[in-house]
Write a protein that holds these residues in place. Structure first.
Motif: not given
Length: 422
Positions: A192-208, A380-392
């Motif tokens: 979630l930290l890696c993709v926060r700019e697209r998926t996490i509200n910008e008001t949430q800081t690194h610390a939170s 299986l049609d699974i990659t690391t990106t598949t797992i990340i997309r499930r989370i995001v």
């Protein structure tokens, strides 16, 4: 008369002596026969001596094993060391949803992962989240389980009770040390930290974000090329841990050595299945694990999610893998093929990049020119990106799942940042 009497006494003496010898001979012969029977010959007189066979100690461990990582594998390794056979229960999707929230990986993928761990002997699907009296009795009677195993960290049910209370009361519970420095919750946080700019509200800081997912571990951040922070793992690799995970055996003199390489980030069922196919093509499977820098150069500044040593341990725990190269080169050279006596280099059709298809700049150009390169159809049609997309795509649900951690668990994790567990 005197001489006749003496002769009679002498005769009686020798008669008794010969009789004793004959009887002794029978006893010796019988003893020899019995001893021979003990060594596998036919036992006379219906007498049978059998060495009592020791019953194997069977231990049971259960878990969700969601987004399986080296911490799970180390737990299974420790559990197996407490017995002769390890039976593993994999909790059903429905049970995980009720008790924790939605799993990232469905049951069929989690089953593939657990079955592939080299220390696992048997797997039970759809295991309950809590050890009920009925299920415990089933473990003891049907599966012949001697002990139920769990980590020394708390496992608390939604109602606040201990999930293993019954096993402890029955005197059939043993605990192992938890491997610090990683958890499924922690990995979700990294993604979630890696993709926060697209998926996490910008008001949430690194610390939170850090507090939300790290159990107070005090994670650090490293600035990437795009200006976004990437979480650094607190896993401290040791040679002892690598030895514990290693098979400790090299290839035979005439072994057919198969080589496959990759990032193997967020080790998943797709990885397991391609490794299984690769192992079937030879006698020894050598896996190259690319460095963090190599992975970042090809997949972006925020990859890999797991560092080199974390990824290496996950691959080493797989039963289909015989050896790994920690920090393998991007290009497979002729010198490398000669050094490791590689017979075949393989690659799956499902991958993060298509470099293996290129005419120019193909990292497999040398094995292709030597006629020892083979592309395998990925099961299986699974990659690391598949797992990340499930989370995001469902990060709010995973956020709530993480927040369901009890206060006792948070206290346990506080200030624990290094790897432990024998």
């Amino acid at each position: 008369m005197g001489s006749d009497s003496g002769y009679s006494e002498t005769n009686q003496y020798w008669t008794k002596f010969v009789a004793k010898c004959l009887i002794g001979g029978v006893v010796v012969a019988l003893s020899a026969s019995v001893l021979a029977s003990y060594n596998g010959a036919q036992v006379p007189l219906g007498i049978q001596w059998r060495k009592k066979k020791k019953k194997p100690v069977r231990v049971y461990m259960d878990g969700c094993f969601d987004m399986m990582h080296y911490g799970h594998c180390n737990a299974l390794r420790q559990a197996r060391a407490l017995g002769d056979q390890l039976v593993v229960g994999v909790v059903s999707d429905a049970e995980i949803i009720v008790n924790k929230g939605p799993p990232v990986t469905p049951l069929n993928e989690r089953m593939i992962m657990v079955n592939a761990v080299k220390w696992v002997d048997e797997v039970i699907p759809d295991a309950p989240y809590a050890i009920t009296e009925e299920f415990m009795r089933k473990l003891f009677d049907e599966y012949d389980i001697d002990y139920i195993i769990h980590g020394d960290d708390p496992c608390v049910l939604p109602d606040g009770t201990d999930a293993y209370a019954l096993a402890k009361k029955a005197g059939r519970f043993k605990h192992i040390k938890r491997t610090e420095g990683v958890s499924s919750t922690d990995i979700v946080g990294r993604m979630l930290l890696c993709v926060r700019e697209r998926t996490i509200n910008e008001t949430q800081t690194h610390a939170s974000l850090q507090r939300q997912f790290s159990h107070g571990h005090g994670q650090k951040f490293e600035e990437g090329g795009s200006g976004s922070g990437t979480r650094i793992s607190h896993f401290l690799p040791t040679s002892r841990r690598i030895v514990q995970f290693s098979n400790g055996k090299g290839p035979g003199q005439d072994a057919r050595i198969v080589y496959i390489d990759g990032a193997f980030d967020l080790f998943h069922a797709g990885h397991v299945e391609i490794l299984r196919l690769a192992r079937e093509l030879g006698d020894f499977l050598l896996v190259g694990i690319h460095t963090d820098q190599t992975v970042s150069a090809s997949r972006g500044a925020h990859r890999p999610i797991m560092n080199l040593h974390e990824r290496s341990l996950s691959v080493l725990a797989c039963r289909y893998v015989d050896e790994v190269i920690i920090g393998a080169p991007w290009e497979v050279s002729r010198d490398m093929i000669t050094t490791f006596n590689i017979s075949l280099v393989v690659h799956g059709t499902i991958a993060e990049s298509s470099d293996f298809k290129k005419e120019d700049g193909n990292p497999y150009a040398v094995p292709i020119s030597m006629g020892i390169f083979k592309v395998l159809d990925s099961p299986l049609d699974i990659t690391t990106t598949t797992i990340i997309r499930r989370i995001v795509s469902n990060h709010e649900a995973y956020q709530k799942r993480n927040e369901k951690k009890s206060e006792s668990e948070k206290r346990y994790y506080a200030d624990k940042t290094y790897v432990s567990g024998d």
